[in-house]
Scaffold this motif. Structure first.
Motif, PDB file in Angstrom:
ATOM      1  N   GLY A   1       0.807  -1.211   0.000  1.00  0.00           N
ATOM      2  CA  GLY A   1       0.000   0.000   0.000  1.00  0.00           C
ATOM      3  C   GLY A   1       0.837   1.257   0.000  1.00  0.00           C
ATOM      4  N   THR A   2       2.085   1.143  -0.373  1.00  0.00           N
ATOM      5  CA  THR A   2       2.966   2.296  -0.431  1.00  0.00           C
ATOM      6  C   THR A   2       3.523   2.425  -1.844  1.00  0.00           C
ATOM      7  OG1 THR A   2       4.965   3.311   0.468  1.00  0.00           O
ATOM      8  CG2 THR A   2       4.929   0.928   0.388  1.00  0.00           C
ATOM      9  N   ASN A   3       3.862   3.625  -2.227  1.00  0.00           N
ATOM     10  CA  ASN A   3       4.423   3.852  -3.558  1.00  0.00           C
ATOM     11  C   ASN A   3       5.904   3.499  -3.621  1.00  0.00           C
ATOM     12  OD1 ASN A   3       1.979   4.799  -4.449  1.00  0.00           O
ATOM     13  ND2 ASN A   3       2.456   6.929  -3.979  1.00  0.00           N
ATOM     14  N   VAL A   4       6.520   3.324  -2.465  1.00  0.00           N
ATOM     15  CA  VAL A   4       7.947   3.034  -2.403  1.00  0.00           C
ATOM     16  C   VAL A   4       8.148   1.528  -2.280  1.00  0.00           C
ATOM     17  CG1 VAL A   4      10.075   3.453  -1.108  1.00  0.00           C
ATOM     18  CG2 VAL A   4       8.343   5.242  -1.262  1.00  0.00           C
ATOM     19  N   GLU A   5       8.921   0.956  -3.185  1.00  0.00           N
ATOM     20  CA  GLU A   5       9.265  -0.454  -3.102  1.00  0.00           C
ATOM     21  C   GLU A   5      10.359  -0.630  -2.050  1.00  0.00           C
ATOM     22  OE1 GLU A   5       8.424  -3.524  -4.459  1.00  0.00           O
ATOM     23  OE2 GLU A   5       6.622  -2.429  -5.045  1.00  0.00           O
TER      24      GLU A   5
ATOM     25  N   PHE B   1       8.345  -0.395  10.410  1.00  0.00           N
ATOM     26  CA  PHE B   1       7.051   0.264  10.210  1.00  0.00           C
ATOM     27  C   PHE B   1       7.229   1.675   9.665  1.00  0.00           C
ATOM     28  CE2 PHE B   1       4.317  -2.217  13.512  1.00  0.00           C
ATOM     29  CZ  PHE B   1       4.401  -3.340  12.722  1.00  0.00           C
ATOM     30  N   VAL B   2       8.092   2.446  10.287  1.00  0.00           N
ATOM     31  CA  VAL B   2       8.254   3.855   9.925  1.00  0.00           C
ATOM     32  C   VAL B   2       8.915   4.013   8.556  1.00  0.00           C
ATOM     33  CG1 VAL B   2       9.395   6.021  10.570  1.00  0.00           C
ATOM     34  CG2 VAL B   2       8.271   4.632  12.324  1.00  0.00           C
ATOM     35  N   GLU B   3       9.911   3.195   8.277  1.00  0.00           N
ATOM     36  CA  GLU B   3      10.665   3.323   7.029  1.00  0.00           C
ATOM     37  C   GLU B   3      10.169   2.380   5.932  1.00  0.00           C
ATOM     38  OE1 GLU B   3      14.868   3.116   7.824  1.00  0.00           O
ATOM     39  OE2 GLU B   3      14.707   4.505   9.511  1.00  0.00           O
ATOM     40  N   THR B   4       9.046   1.717   6.151  1.00  0.00           N
ATOM     41  CA  THR B   4       8.457   0.732   5.230  1.00  0.00           C
ATOM     42  C   THR B   4       9.504  -0.258   4.714  1.00  0.00           C
ATOM     43  OG1 THR B   4       8.641   2.172   3.281  1.00  0.00           O
ATOM     44  CG2 THR B   4       6.554   2.230   4.510  1.00  0.00           C
ATOM     45  N   ILE B   5      10.139  -0.938   5.670  1.00  0.00           N
ATOM     46  CA  ILE B   5      11.177  -1.924   5.363  1.00  0.00           C
ATOM     47  C   ILE B   5      10.625  -3.318   5.647  1.00  0.00           C
ATOM     48  CG2 ILE B   5      13.483  -2.745   5.980  1.00  0.00           C
ATOM     49  CD1 ILE B   5      14.162   0.101   6.820  1.00  0.00           C
ATOM     50  N   GLU B   6      10.969  -4.257   4.804  1.00  0.00           N
ATOM     51  CA  GLU B   6      10.566  -5.650   4.974  1.00  0.00           C
ATOM     52  C   GLU B   6      11.244  -6.243   6.213  1.00  0.00           C
ATOM     53  OE1 GLU B   6      10.620  -9.768   2.330  1.00  0.00           O
ATOM     54  OE2 GLU B   6      11.715  -8.015   1.638  1.00  0.00           O
ATOM     55  N   ILE B   7      10.530  -7.128   6.936  1.00  0.00           N
ATOM     56  CA  ILE B   7      11.075  -7.840   8.090  1.00  0.00           C
ATOM     57  C   ILE B   7      11.228  -9.304   7.692  1.00  0.00           C
ATOM     58  CG2 ILE B   7      10.677  -8.584  10.473  1.00  0.00           C
ATOM     59  CD1 ILE B   7       8.847  -6.114  10.798  1.00  0.00           C
TER      60      ILE B   7
END
Length: 134
Positions: free
Chosen positions: A23-27, A81-87
């Motif tokens: 749901g974010t424009n940033v991959e 969460f904040v930086e939209t990074i995969e875990i």
């Protein structure tokens, strides 16, 4: 020279290999590695609602060590969460209480009693399984 780390007891590995933001424009180009013992600390403290002393005894470590593992896990999750990074979950310094396996076909994680000779995935029946305890 630092002393060797004590293995942390983990009842069961996470039931997932990771989480990915959507749901974010940033991959997401980066990922954060959440160790099994960090997952266990979050589960015990926040899901099972244990205090740090109870959880540390269950994991076979001191209370201050538990607090450090828990804090590291919380910071990693917050950053993701904040930086939209995969875990991604990784083994780390864990000692699983039983022999746990993962199916390479359907990614199911399961344990097999030592008395069973046949090693296959209970869900898809694939024989392509990998031991997680190594």
């Amino acid at each position: 020279m630092s002393r060797p780390k004590t293995l942390r007891k983990v009842v069961a590995p996470p039931n997932f290999k990771g989480y990915r933001p959507y749901g974010t424009n940033v991959e997401p180009t980066d990922s954060i590695e959440l160790l099994y013992e960090e997952y266990e600390a979050i589960k015990l403290a926040d899901y099972d609602l244990m205090n740090h002393l109870e959880a540390s005894k269950l994991m076979g470590i001191s209370r201050p060590t538990f607090a450090r593992i828990y804090e590291t896990a919380r910071r990693k999750i917050a950053k993701a969460f904040v930086e939209t990074i995969e875990i991604k979950t990784v083994y780390g310094d864990a000692l699983l209480e039983k022999h746990w396996y993962v199916c390479e076909e359907c990614q199911t994680r399961f344990t097999i009693p030592k008395t069973i000779e046949e090693h296959e995935c209970p869900l898809c029946k694939s024989e392509r399984i990998e031991l997680l305890n190594t």
